[in-house]
Motif scaffolding. Structure first.
Motif, PDB file in Angstrom:
ATOM      1  N   VAL B   9       0.987  -1.127   0.035  1.00 58.45           N
ATOM      2  CA  VAL B   9       0.669   0.227   0.184  1.00 58.45           C
ATOM      3  C   VAL B   9       0.934   1.421   0.385  1.00 58.45           C
ATOM      4  CG1 VAL B   9      -1.887   1.337   1.631  1.00 58.45           C
ATOM      5  CG2 VAL B   9      -1.351  -1.149   1.678  1.00 58.45           C
ATOM      6  N   TYR B  10       1.289   1.478  -1.388  1.00 56.56           N
ATOM      7  CA  TYR B  10       2.452   2.964  -0.930  1.00 56.56           C
ATOM      8  C   TYR B  10       1.321   4.214  -2.505  1.00 56.56           C
ATOM      9  CZ  TYR B  10       3.345   0.699  -5.337  1.00 56.56           C
ATOM     10  OH  TYR B  10       3.846   0.106  -6.224  1.00 56.56           O
ATOM     11  N   GLY B  11       1.881   4.985  -2.199  1.00 58.74           N
ATOM     12  CA  GLY B  11       1.837   6.133  -3.039  1.00 58.74           C
ATOM     13  C   GLY B  11       2.281   6.138  -4.651  1.00 58.74           C
ATOM     14  N   LYS B  12       2.124   5.272  -4.890  1.00 57.18           N
ATOM     15  CA  LYS B  12       2.037   4.973  -6.495  1.00 57.18           C
ATOM     16  C   LYS B  12       2.003   5.860  -7.493  1.00 57.18           C
ATOM     17  CE  LYS B  12       1.211   1.494  -8.505  1.00 57.18           C
ATOM     18  NZ  LYS B  12       0.236   0.140  -9.704  1.00 57.18           N
ATOM     19  N   THR B  13       1.110   7.174  -7.364  1.00 58.35           N
ATOM     20  CA  THR B  13       0.688   8.567  -7.876  1.00 58.35           C
ATOM     21  C   THR B  13       0.845   9.210  -7.151  1.00 58.35           C
ATOM     22  OG1 THR B  13      -1.752   7.678  -7.626  1.00 58.35           O
ATOM     23  CG2 THR B  13      -0.438   7.376  -9.970  1.00 58.35           C
ATOM     24  N   GLY B  14       1.254  10.585  -7.861  1.00 57.72           N
ATOM     25  CA  GLY B  14       1.274  12.046  -6.945  1.00 57.72           C
ATOM     26  C   GLY B  14       3.192  12.021  -6.983  1.00 57.72           C
ATOM     27  N   ALA B  76       1.143  -6.725   5.859  1.00 55.82           N
ATOM     28  CA  ALA B  76       0.854  -4.890   4.522  1.00 55.82           C
ATOM     29  C   ALA B  76       2.308  -4.466   4.689  1.00 55.82           C
ATOM     30  CB  ALA B  76      -0.195  -4.596   5.286  1.00 55.82           C
ATOM     31  N   ILE B  77       3.343  -3.683   3.902  1.00 58.35           N
ATOM     32  CA  ILE B  77       4.152  -3.053   3.439  1.00 58.35           C
ATOM     33  C   ILE B  77       3.367  -2.208   3.002  1.00 58.35           C
ATOM     34  CG2 ILE B  77       6.577  -3.474   2.365  1.00 58.35           C
ATOM     35  CD1 ILE B  77       6.726  -5.916   2.784  1.00 58.35           C
ATOM     36  N   GLY B  78       4.564  -0.436   3.023  1.00 61.58           N
ATOM     37  CA  GLY B  78       4.136   0.296   2.877  1.00 61.58           C
ATOM     38  C   GLY B  78       3.755   1.719   4.550  1.00 61.58           C
ATOM     39  N   PRO B  79       4.011   2.732   3.682  1.00 62.14           N
ATOM     40  CA  PRO B  79       3.844   3.672   2.324  1.00 62.14           C
ATOM     41  C   PRO B  79       4.448   4.283   2.431  1.00 62.14           C
ATOM     42  CG  PRO B  79       2.552   4.640   4.578  1.00 62.14           C
ATOM     43  CD  PRO B  79       3.276   3.481   5.151  1.00 62.14           C
ATOM     44  N   VAL B  80       4.691   5.184   1.142  1.00 59.93           N
ATOM     45  CA  VAL B  80       5.638   6.077   1.158  1.00 59.93           C
ATOM     46  C   VAL B  80       5.828   7.645   1.871  1.00 59.93           C
ATOM     47  CG1 VAL B  80       7.006   7.873  -0.438  1.00 59.93           C
ATOM     48  CG2 VAL B  80       5.906   5.628  -0.964  1.00 59.93           C
ATOM     49  N   SER B  81       4.692   8.414   2.010  1.00 59.85           N
ATOM     50  CA  SER B  81       4.556   9.674   3.415  1.00 59.85           C
ATOM     51  C   SER B  81       3.931   9.065   5.068  1.00 59.85           C
ATOM     52  CB  SER B  81       3.888  10.183   2.160  1.00 59.85           C
ATOM     53  OG  SER B  81       2.643  11.069   2.986  1.00 59.85           O
ATOM     54  N   SER B  82       4.543  10.105   5.241  1.00 60.27           N
ATOM     55  CA  SER B  82       4.732   9.903   6.674  1.00 60.27           C
ATOM     56  C   SER B  82       3.432  10.206   6.770  1.00 60.27           C
ATOM     57  CB  SER B  82       5.797  10.619   7.803  1.00 60.27           C
ATOM     58  OG  SER B  82       7.148  10.429   7.481  1.00 60.27           O
ATOM     59  N   GLY B  83       3.028  11.182   6.410  1.00 64.52           N
ATOM     60  CA  GLY B  83       1.523  11.783   6.867  1.00 64.52           C
ATOM     61  C   GLY B  83       0.552  10.394   6.476  1.00 64.52           C
ATOM     62  N   VAL B  84       0.428   9.920   5.727  1.00 62.18           N
ATOM     63  CA  VAL B  84      -0.495   7.898   5.274  1.00 62.18           C
ATOM     64  C   VAL B  84      -0.200   7.211   6.442  1.00 62.18           C
ATOM     65  CG1 VAL B  84      -1.153   6.434   3.614  1.00 62.18           C
ATOM     66  CG2 VAL B  84      -0.260   8.747   3.000  1.00 62.18           C
ATOM     67  N   ALA B  85       1.277   6.969   6.360  1.00 64.24           N
ATOM     68  CA  ALA B  85       1.237   6.070   7.492  1.00 64.24           C
ATOM     69  C   ALA B  85       1.121   5.886   8.579  1.00 64.24           C
ATOM     70  CB  ALA B  85       3.126   6.036   7.558  1.00 64.24           C
TER      71      ALA B  85
END
Ligand SMILES: Nc1ncnc2c1ncn2[C@@H]1O[C@H](COP(=O)(O)OP(=O)(O)OP(=O)(O)O)[C@@H](O)[C@H]1O
Ligand SMILES: Nc1ncnc2c1ncn2[C@@H]1O[C@H](COP(=O)(O)OP(=O)(O)OP(=O)(O)O)[C@@H](O)[C@H]1O
Ligand SMILES: CC(C)C[C@H](N)C(=O)O
Ligand SMILES: [Mg+2]
Ligand SMILES: [Mg+2]
Lengths: 241, 372, 256, 354, 343
Positions: B9-14, B76-85
């Protein structure tokens, strides 16, 4: 006589779903002044706009000086040396009077003598030369709109209700001005509610009602025939001067 | 047997698309490497489900819940952004399933917002800051910092400051500029004023995430006329191109493909070069570490049961492109080596080459535990 | 003299940069009378109206409504106090229906605008009243039409309808018949004549058609270059040299 | 009854009637029709955005005020609830206190900004609100002690609304009746009531005055309408409803951060929903929010299928790659302005007339 | 010569000096701000460094904002897509620079100086050409409708950003400046960056060119008239559509040029760079007064200076300094420094 300058032949105009002009035929003889009259909503303004290319004729043909201008874009029609004074005057209110005039003079600055002539007819324009046109009084705006159309010699002048809101003295000046224009080879098509103004200037007259032409003839004939006036325009014109 | 399902689960787009790509490639390579190319653990096939958070915390939550609740993934593994995490952490707790955070960096993920289902293979901000302090700090060195004026920058400087104190260097000035600063003349002027009259080695250490490029801006004002040097952490290869303007600059980095010497990294560099015609980068290494961690954890637990996984992972050591990592029991943060580097310009390489000065091993850095 | 005036202006003046559009105009209007205001284009008639109804703020002078100074109040407050006007250049709510235009004016007069939680359609009294005014300006047949699509003449009638719907004590008409076709003009003129005959309101009328002025006005005020230059009985004023020259234009009167 | 509920303002047109009915019924029975957490999340988001979009339309479509600060009020509602829940624990008291506090702050701010609008022209005002909103977002990120900064806040909500809470033991129509279902229906009911109240407001005498101000504020003044009062009140109302929507979102999401409440992206999304749905029609909010949020959530999936289907054709799969879904969203912006100049609602109403 | 009086007698001014001061007030804001900052900074050499840097920054912002003010003010189009042209210009410019530098100086560490001019031209040509399409497809249906403009141009912006991803990939691209434009000229304690000098020259040239074009030709008048009443302009015989396309192309090309300049300043470019700079650019345009090139120029200088002064004196406030400046100026002059039109 020579062929007319402008001819409308079975012109229909639709605006959205509305069928406004329903077969308009008339012609404007060269060099003369033709009056287009009719009650509110008859379609006079729509006719003018259709000639100018601002509405598209859905059927019929418009011929200017032997050339079919039916589908032409507005700037092309204007460049055929046609000038238009719209009903709402079309003043550029953010621009000064001077700038309005500069735009109207298509090739550069307005010519001196022409400008002097206009200032004589409408002294207010000289006075407020550098004022934003939006700040002019209602009548002054009307003067400016007409002045813009007259700043250069035109082949055809389309004028929609020039006298509305003008003081009697200015109406007088306008009669004088159009009178002088008639002496040049400018042809004029004029929409007017002021029958006395119409009578004073008109050579020919065209009466519209409900998107159709209901009468064509000489102004003098109509002016003399009160019964016809009554029939065409709903009441005696003498009642209101 | 049922497949093992892993959600990425990660920020593929943006805006973090570039990071995300690397991370996913790394993850897949990690799974491949750890299973010796079979993509199976104990006869169960590994199935990876990708979900795009679009870098939106609300999406992150919904997608993670979907992964756990509807797709029944095992972890699950991810995400890129700390805010999302941070938004996703409670979901792991709610569904009682493991989330391996990679590569979001905020300290609070394994700090105050930690819960027992969270593990992180990525480095946290403190690890970054502390390694840099250890790398450049020495007696007789005067340091001033330039950071973004919000939590990330201030926390980073705080951790840096703490670690620097132990090295004998002196922190003389902290400059914080708005995150959207375009013109760094004022900051540079203030930094120069603070440092220029100091004796000894003078360093401006920059911690800056995202745009603005303060390094080259400050450098344009010629700090060298006062004998001032610049320093900052590592970065992804495209960003390293700009480091060419700083030959000899020192700092500490998370990863640079030529630095770690171990079989995992050798394999990574070789395979990546073959398949993608280029060396692996920062987040490729991170993604790979996460993939390896997942496989090793399932192997060690012998099942995908959450409780068994957690007990297997706590304290677990595993081999990654960055050498041995270890999930610390207290906060599930993977302790790992960082690398003290020096910039070298090689005309044949597009980016600045980072030469290893010293590997900062787990025991060289004292990473505080910040759980509540 | 001011004691019984419904409306009065004292030394009313406005400057635009160096230009004084209305210059020290002192004038009062008795209730129940119709005063025509005439003058050449640009004389300051519309500006004078704007100063009275609050669209413009005076540089100097006062506006008194029934002896009360309203000079500092805004346009909305003056309308509520009883100064209503119709505009020279049509000024309506173009995308709304004809009926809605009038209904809004009625609603504003009844001060029901801050009613948030009832349905507008349930205020049947307002709608009924609105329909009455539509009848009065003979626009009932076009009640549901969108204003923007109306021909110019109908818009002028609606403009007058809006003023009627406000039922103001002072009514100001700015060239109400300009651009209206000859057969429609009487509708409006008859209406104004009726209002005058009722004798309840103070009417100010700007009009260029001299025959209209002659037949309707109790009194004529002439503005010229911002100054009040003549004031009095219609026949006298029209005959005065200043009006003959500056306004009607020498030799032009036969066209009027 | 229906007339009273809808304030006499019907969707009009068969397609529109059916469409609105379908959306409302789908939302009403969402937990049973569309199983799965993501679907439920989508449904709740649609409900909340209907309120948010409708409140923006109150400002934009009905009053003609262009403001970019609407997400600020939405954020205030969300942060109000979030901060109180975070500090004082998961109680209903905290929820209501947070909402009340948020409403007070929003209305006050809306009033102040509204006053500023008197001083400057519409477009300047729009840009000022843009700046104010971005300043507010920065402020929220700076006050990280209170707001959690960029990372936002996670917190617990009253137990009744959590999955752990069971309404009944057995399943109903195959759905576990847990606290999420209660939370969903809370969101649904509050949204429905808020929407109907807004419907009433726009169809009230007040709403009609707003329309007249939008059309011609100058003339409205000349009718004796103090436009300042109406404008300010409309701004405050819109801000209030946006705050309510924010509070609902905070309750539903159990997370509040700048990206989900204050970001300019959301502001643009709201704008687009208003325009797709149809400005100046409350029903537009329903249609716009439903269409847009569905696209946002499922466009990617759809594109994945299409990319597979077109594999082999040059370029096309690249453009249809799910990672390029934003490209298509952008095109949607453009196309919706092209083909629905009056919004879907306007379009459907028009085709009925023709 | 011409009987056209420049000023009519009727509107003669009563107090020429007061009037003249009032007219000059917007221009005076810049020196006044500079003078106020002198005692505040205390240190003259710091003041000079900050002031020169701020002015140069202003010039760069001006180049990016100038296209927007043209389009925004003169055509009354709120083009949020302007940022896309900034980004695209930067990417096109970068491609050209990297390619040419590779040819001219294989293996060089930095870009080649000679590559910059062609890159700027290429960027302007491409963004200008895209501007034609953008105007025809995206802007034309929404003239006069601000809201729809915002939406549709936002859509355009997103599409453009995504297309950059498709063509150039998601990675940021580094743009190391040539050595000649790197570093600073140092006089005592004053440092003036070389690149900023370059920006000043370019910015001034563009400003003068635009100023002359609009002041000395009918074009400015025509566009303003066309915004108010396009039909009437056509009825006077001018092809308004062509004119609008022209303006839009110039605006877009300027954005493209701004993108190259900004990319070289940042030394790294991303697809979002245009979007990121937009709020600042809008603030500048608003401060200046919609559509006024002169106002935009002043606004840009003020913003550039303000950021540096506050950043030096009270960095905490630097964040809000632009917004504060905008609100302050709008309070003083609700239509910006040099209002063009009464819209
Ligand atoms: N944009 C429009 N859309 C729909 N109908 C219109 C539009 N413009 C005009 N009409 C209708 O067309 C008819 C003719 O209008 P037009 O303006 O040509 O009349 P007119 O003769 O100029 O009247 P007036 O003397 O009042 O100016 C009217 O019934 C009017 O309602
Ligand atoms: N805002 C303004 N700035 C400068 N001059 C103005 C402004 N408003 C009006 N004027 C000038 O004031 C004078 C009076 O205008 P006003 O509109 O009152 O005339 P009027 O008597 O109504 O004329 P008309 O019969 O033509 O409508 C005009 O010369 C006009 O140009
Ligand atoms: C290194 C980056 C991927 C981290 C990201 N900036 C974050 O917010 O955590
Ligand atoms: Mg007409
Ligand atoms: Mg007037």
């Amino acid at each position: 006589m020579s062929e007319p300058l402008l001819t409308l032949d079975g012109v229909h105009t639709h605006i959205g779903h509305y069928h406004i002009l329903q077969g308009v035929d008339f012609s404007v003889p060269r060099g003369g002044l033709t009056m287009l009259i009719g009650r509110n909503g008859a379609g006079k303004t729509t006719t003018m706009r259709t000639i100018m290319g601002l509405w598209r004729a859905s059927r019929g043909a418009i011929t200017l000086d032997g050339r079919d201008i039916t589908g032409l874009a507005t700037p092309d029609i204007a460049q055929a040396n046609v000038a238009y004074v719209p009903e709402d005057m079309g003043i550029f209110s953010d621009l000064t009077v001077r700038e309005n005039m500069i735009l109207a003079a298509r090739d550069g600055e307005p010519k001196d003598d022409r400008l002097r002539w206009i200032f004589r007819l409408f002294p207010a324009l000289e006075k407020f030369w550098s004022l934003e046109a939006g700040a002019l009084s209602g009548g002054q705006k009307q003067m400016l709109a007409i002045a813009r159309a007259m700043i250069e010699p035109r082949k055809l002048l389309l004028v929609d209700e020039p006298t509305k809101g003008l003081a009697p003295a200015i109406v007088g000046a306008l009669i004088e001005a159009f009178g002088e224009l008639k002496k040049t080879d400018t042809t004029i098509l004029l929409v007017e509610q002021n029958f006395h103004f119409a009578r004073a200037l008109g050579d020919d007259v065209v009466v519209m009602d409900d998107g159709r032409i209901v009468h064509r003839g000489l102004m003098a004939d109509l002016a003399a025939d009160e019964e016809l006036q009554q029939n065409l325009l709903g009441l005696s014109l003498e009642m209101h001067q | 047997a049922d497949p093992i399902k892993i959600a990425h689960v990660y920020g593929k787009t943006g805006p973090y698309e570039a990071y995300a790509k690397q991370s996913h490639v790394g993850l897949m390579l990690g799974l491949e490497y750890a299973t010796n190319g079979t993509m199976e653990i104990g006869g169960r096939k590994i199935e990876v489900i990708e979900k795009d958070t679009q870098l939106k915390p609300d999406q992150g939550r919904a997608l993670l819940a979907e992964a756990y609740g509807d797709d029944n993934v095992d972890l699950a593994i991810g995400p890129v952004s700390s805010g999302v995490a941070l938004a996703m952490l409670p979901i792991a707790q709610e569904y009682e399933k493991v989330l391996i955070v990679e590569p979001a960096v905020a300290d609070s993920i394994t700090g105050e917002n930690f819960n027992r289902y969270i593990f992180r293979t990525g480095r946290n901000s403190s690890q970054d800051a502390i390694s840099n302090a250890v790398a450049i700090g020495a007696k007789g060195t005067y340091v001033a910092t330039l950071a973004q004026d919000y939590a990330f920058g201030r926390d980073g400087v705080a951790a840096f400051k703490e670690a620097l104190a132990g090295t004998g260097a002196e922190l003389v000035f902290e400059e914080y500029a708005p995150a959207d600063t375009k013109d760094f003349t004022a900051s540079a002027q203030r930094l120069f004023d603070a440092l220029k009259d100091k004796p000894g080695r003078k360093i401006i250490w920059v911690i800056w995430a995202g745009g603005g490029n303060p390094m080259s801006k400050v450098n344009d004002l010629e700090p060298s006329r006062y004998g001032i040097e610049l320093s900052t952490g590592g970065n992804i290869l495209p960003a390293l191109v700009a480091y060419k303007a700083f030959p000899g600059m020192e700092g500490a980095t998370y990863y640079y493909y030529e630095i770690p010497k171990n079989p995992v990294n050798d394999w990574l560099v070789k395979v990546h070069q073959e398949r993608y015609q280029g060396p692996p980068d920062f987040f490729t290494a991170g993604g790979m570490a996460a993939g390896i961690a997942a496989v090793r954890a399932i192997e060690k637990a012998g099942s995908t049961d959450t409780e068994k996984l957690i007990s297997a992972m706590e304290g677990m050591s595993f081999e990654t492109p960055k050498g041995t990592m270890m999930f610390r029991k207290e906060d599930h943060q993977a302790l790992q080596s960082m690398y003290h580097f020096k910039v070298r310009v090689d005309p044949k390489v597009d980016w600045a080459v980072l030469d290893l000065v010293r590997e900062l091993k787990i025991e060289d850095m004292n990473i505080p535990i910040r759980t509540k | 003299m001011q004691g019984d005036a419904a409306l009065a202006t004292e030394g009313l003046t406005i400057r635009f940069g160096g230009h004084v559009a209305v210059n020290n105009v002192t004038c009062s209007f008795r209730p129940g009378t119709l005063t025509a205001i005439v003058g050449p284009n640009g004389a300051g008639k519309t500006t004078y109206f704007n100063l009275i109804s609050g669209q413009l703020r005076a540089s100097a002078g006062r506006v008194l409504l029934n002896g009360r100074d309203v000079t500092r109040e805004g346009a909305a407050a003056r309308t509520q106090a009883g100064i209503g006007r119709a505009f020279q250049l049509t000024n309506l709510f173009p995308e709304l229906s004809v009926r809605e235009n009038i209904r809004l004016a009625v609603q504003a007069r009844h001060r029901r605008g801050l009613n948030l939680l009832s349905m507008a359609e349930s205020h049947g009294d307002l709608i009924a009243e609105a329909d009455g005014y539509l009848e009065a300006v003979s626009m009932a047949h076009r009640a549901d039409a969108t204003v923007a699509l109306l021909p110019h003449g109908d818009q002028r009638k609606l403009e007058v309808g809006l003023l009627l719907a406000l039922e103001p004590e002072v009514m100001m008409f700015d060239e109400p018949t300009a651009g209206m076709s000859v057969d429609e003009v009487p509708v409006i003129l008859d209406l104004i004549a009726r209002i005058r005959a009722e004798g309840k309101r103070t009417v100010l009328l700007v009009e260029h058609k001299m025959d209209v002025v002659r037949s309707l006005a109790d009194r004529i005020v002439v503005l010229h270059n911002g100054y009040l230059v003549a004031d009095g009985d219609p026949a006298e004023v029209i005959a005065s040299p200043i009006v003959q020259e500056a306004y009607l234009g020498v030799g032009a009167s036969q066209h009027v | 009854m229906v007339r009273w509920l809808l304030s006499g303002d019907y969707p009009r047109g068969l397609a529109l009637n059916l469409g609105i009915a379908a959306i409302v019924l789908a939302l009403l029975f969402a937990p049973f029709l569309f199983p799965g957490t993501r679907a439920l999340n989508t449904a709740a988001t649609i409900c909340i955005f209907i309120v948010l979009v409708a409140s923006y339309d109150l400002l934009l479509g009905y009053t003609g005020i262009v403001s970019f600060a609407h997400t600020m009020f939405y954020g205030i509602g969300a942060y109000g609830v979030a901060i109180l829940l975070q500090r004082y624990g998961a109680s209903w008291g905290a929820v209501f206190a947070g909402l009340g506090f948020g409403l007070a702050v929003s209305v006050l701010l809306a009033f102040v900004i509204g006053l500023f609008s008197l001083r400057v022209k519409a477009i300047f005002f729009a840009m000022v609100t843009l700046a104010v909103a971005s300043a507010f977002a920065i402020l929220a990120s700076q006050l990280s002690g209170l707001t959690g900064g960029e990372d936002g806040l996670t917190y617990r909500v009253p137990r009744m609304l959590t999955p752990a809470f069971r309404l009944m033991d057995e399943q109903l129509l195959g759905v576990t009746m847990n606290g999420r279902i209660i939370a969903y229906y809370l969101v649904f009911v509050v949204s429905a009531v808020a929407f109907l109240v807004m419907m009433r407001i726009v169809n009230s005498p007040f709403g009609r005055v707003l329309a007249s101000i939008r059309e011609n504020a100058f003339r409205a003044e000349a009718l004796g309408v103090r436009t300042v009062v109406y404008r300010s009140l409309a701004s405050c109302l819109a801000a209030g409803f946006a705050t309510l929507a924010g509070a609902l979102m905070a309750l539903w999401l159990r997370y509040t951060g700048p990206d989900v409440t204050l970001s300019f992206t959301i502001m643009v999304d709201i704008l687009l929903m208003v325009v797709i749905g149809g400005m100046g029609t409350m029903y537009g909010a329903i249609v716009g929010a439903a269409a847009f949020i569905l696209a946002q959530n499922y466009l990617k999936d759809l594109m994945g299928h299409m990319a597979e289907a077109t594999a082999g054709i040059p370029v096309l799969p690249d453009l249809l790659h799910p990672d390029r879904w934003l490209l298509w969203l952008g095109l949607l912006f453009i196309l919706s302005v092209y083909f629905f100049p009056t919004g879907i609602v306007g379009r459907l109403r028009k085709s009925r007339q023709a | 010569m011409s009987p056209v009086p420049e000023r009519s007698a009727g509107t003669g001014l009563s107090h020429p000096l007061v009037e003249r001061l009032r007219a000059a007030a917007p221009i005076l804001t810049v020196p006044v701000l500079m003078l106020l900052a002198l005692p505040a900074t205390g240190d003259p050499s710091a003041w000079v460094t900050l002031t020169l840097a701020g002015l140069a920054m202003g010039m760069m912002i001006f180049v990016m904002a100038s296209g927007l003010t043209l389009v925004f003010g003169l055509m009354d189009v709120l083009n949020f897509g302007h940022g896309a042209f900034v980004s695209i210009g930067a990417f096109v410019g970068a491609s050209v620079m990297l390619w040419l530098s590779g040819l001219l100086d294989p293996g060089g560490v930095t870009l080649h100086l000679a590559a910059i001019l062609p890159a700027m031209i290429a960027a302007m040509v491409v963004t200008g050409a895209l501007g034609v399409g953008f105007e025809k497809i995206i802007i034309r249906p929404v003239y006069g409708q601000h809201l729809k403009q915002i939406l549709i141009t936002m859509g355009g912006l997103i599409v453009a950003e995504q297309l950059i991803y498709v063509f150039w990939g998601p990675d940021e691209i580094p743009l190391p400046r040539p050595d000649a434009l790197r570093g600073a000229l140092v006089f005592g304690d004053v440092a003036v960056e070389k690149y900023r000098l370059f920006a000043v020259v370019l910015g001034l040239a563009i400003f003068l060119a635009m100023h002359l074009l609009l002041a000395r030709t009918k074009i400015g008048l025509l566009i303003r008239a066309g915004v108010e009443n396009g039909e009437m302009v056509e009825a006077l015989g001018y092809r308004i559509k062509r004119l609008f396309v022209g303006v839009f192309v110039v605006g877009s090309a300027l954005a493209g040029l701004g993108g190259v300049m900004w990319g070289l300043y940042q030394e790294v470019i991303t697809a979002q760079m245009g979007m990121e700079i937009m709020v600042l650019v809008f603030i500048v345009v608003i401060i200046g007064g919609l559509g006024s090139v002169e106002g935009c120029f002043l606004g840009a200088l003020l913003v550039g200076l303000m950021a540096n002064y506050t950043g030096f004196l009270v960095p905490k406030l630097a964040l809000g300094s632009n917004i504060f400046l905008m609100v302050l100026i709008l309070m003083w002059r609700p239509q910006g420094l040099i209002p063009v039109a009464k819209r």
